[in-house]
Write an enzyme that holds these catalytic residues in place. Sequence first.
Site, PDB file in Angstrom:
ATOM      1  N   CYS A  60       0.428  -1.109  -0.127  1.00  0.00           N
ATOM      2  CA  CYS A  60      -0.017   0.009   0.205  1.00  0.00           C
ATOM      3  C   CYS A  60       0.677   1.222  -0.273  1.00  0.00           C
ATOM      4  O   CYS A  60       0.556   1.612  -0.769  1.00  0.00           O
ATOM      5  CB  CYS A  60      -1.603   0.235   0.578  1.00  0.00           C
ATOM      6  SG  CYS A  60      -1.951  -1.513   1.900  1.00  0.00           S
ATOM      7  N   SER A  61       1.696   1.381   0.808  1.00  0.00           N
ATOM      8  CA  SER A  61       2.557   2.062   0.769  1.00  0.00           C
ATOM      9  C   SER A  61       3.450   2.303  -0.320  1.00  0.00           C
ATOM     10  O   SER A  61       3.476   3.907  -0.655  1.00  0.00           O
ATOM     11  CB  SER A  61       3.870   2.477   2.558  1.00  0.00           C
ATOM     12  OG  SER A  61       4.927   3.262   1.704  1.00  0.00           O
TER      13      SER A  61
END
Length: 168
Positions: A60-61
């Site tokens: 996600c990052s």
Amino acid sequence: MVQVTFKQNPVTLPGHEVKVGDQAPDFTVLANDLSPVTLNDTAGKIRLISVVPSLDTGVCSDQTQRFSKEAESLGDNVEVLAISCDLPFAQKRWTEVNNVNTITTLSDHRDLSFGEAYGVTMQELRLLARSVFIIDENDKVRYVEYVPEGTDHPNYDKALEAMKEVTN
């Protein structure tokens, strides 16, 4: 109905599946200052909406940082939004720690309004399924990717190619 897995386990995605050509559903999410944000707040702009389960996880990052870097070259008529169920305070901290300032992080934690409208709420986890949407300046959906396995990356190249077609 879209079928996805998260860590290889099937999850239920209630709500409406969004398809290319649909009128983009409205939603209400929260900005980092807790103010409400709707689709109309970016009216007249082309929107790339990057949806992630949680900014504080590796994929996600990476996804959010990748679209943030790409946002620099997409032009002034493009808004890149990153939506998750993270609390607005956590999103603000993440953007500061990662020096991300070319996208807007928005939280769907309160009502799951975006998740239900776009069919991305993982019912069993109360998180959003990884996905990417491109909405044009007339609020028409021009690109949709529901990532089949929630721990995989989206197809960045395909999304960015679709964005080029919309912006040209």
